[in-house]
Design a protein around this motif. Structure first.
Motif: not given
Length: 231
Positions: A13, A104, A119
């Motif tokens: 991420s 998402v 996200i």
């Protein structure tokens, strides 16, 4: 009776720490990452057909908030962190089994990874399952939630000229919408609601491999001070 579950993959991420992550998915469309699938789900068969889907539900573990003793009441940030409510009335990270869910956007499907955006997931988050979003079933007309009836109010974000130049250069290097990511996350005001900082106090958070620094020069305004490589 006890049950056990195992991750089917892990998220890589843009969020390297919990502070400044949006409190719900889809609030920062520029927040992107990759779900890397692990065996036996990384051979392509498990994701066949997902190319026909625009959004997916992710079931995941709040892996940095797991607790041995369940909490019956929590203090949601949305309510300022000063009011307690039943854990099942909230989406707080402190949950009986540490399980969260997020819807998402699915940007690209590969045999062993899913490229996702919008996200609200920390880097390294274990994913327990992926389910396709079904618009006619998952969007309920007339649904209500009096605790969280609307998205948070946004705060204007200004840039120091040097910080803007830094962000633009790093956006080119990363090939990521970095300016949009920073503005979308900071505009939601990641501070605990009870904090009223002095104009001199600086805040910081890590996005991708960068340390972003900002302050509140006056109430209701954020100014980005620096965007530099994280130590």
């Amino acid at each position: 009776m006890a049950y056990s579950v195992s991750p089917i993959g892990f998220v890589r991420s843009c969020f390297k720490e919990k502070f400044a992550i949006p409190r719900q998915p889809q609030l920062a469309p520029a927040a992107r990452g990759v779900l890397e699938l692990i065996p036996p789900f990384d051979q392509g068969d498990a994701v066949q057909g997902l190319e026909q889907v625009s959004h997916v539900w992710l079931l995941f573990l709040f892996h940095q908030a797991l607790e041995d003793k369940p909490r019956l009441k929590v203090r949601p940030p949305r309510l300022g962190g000063n009011k307690s409510m039943g854990v099942f009335a909230t989406r707080a990270t402190h949950r009986p089994n540490g399980i969260g869910q997020s819807v998402v956007k699915l940007d690209r499907v590969e045999a062993n990874r899913l490229w996702i955006s919008g996200i609200d997931l920390l880097d390294g988050t274990p994913i327990l399952d992926v389910k396709p979003y079904v618009p006619y079933a998952d969007s309920i007309a007339g649904a209500s939630n009096e605790i969280a009836s609307s998205a948070p109010l946004l705060i204007p974000v200004q840039w120091q000229p040097q910080a803007l130049e830094q962000a633009q250069l790093h956006a080119l290097r990363l090939q990521e919408p970095l300016l949009e990511l920073i503005e979308q996350c900071l505009a939601q005001d990641p501070r605990p609601a009870y904090q009223v900082p002095s104009p001199e106090r600086e805040y910081g958070a890590q996005f991708w491999d960068l340390d972003v620094r900002w302050h509140y020069p006056e109430p209701g305004l954020i100014r980005v001070l620096a965007v530099v490589p994280a130590n």
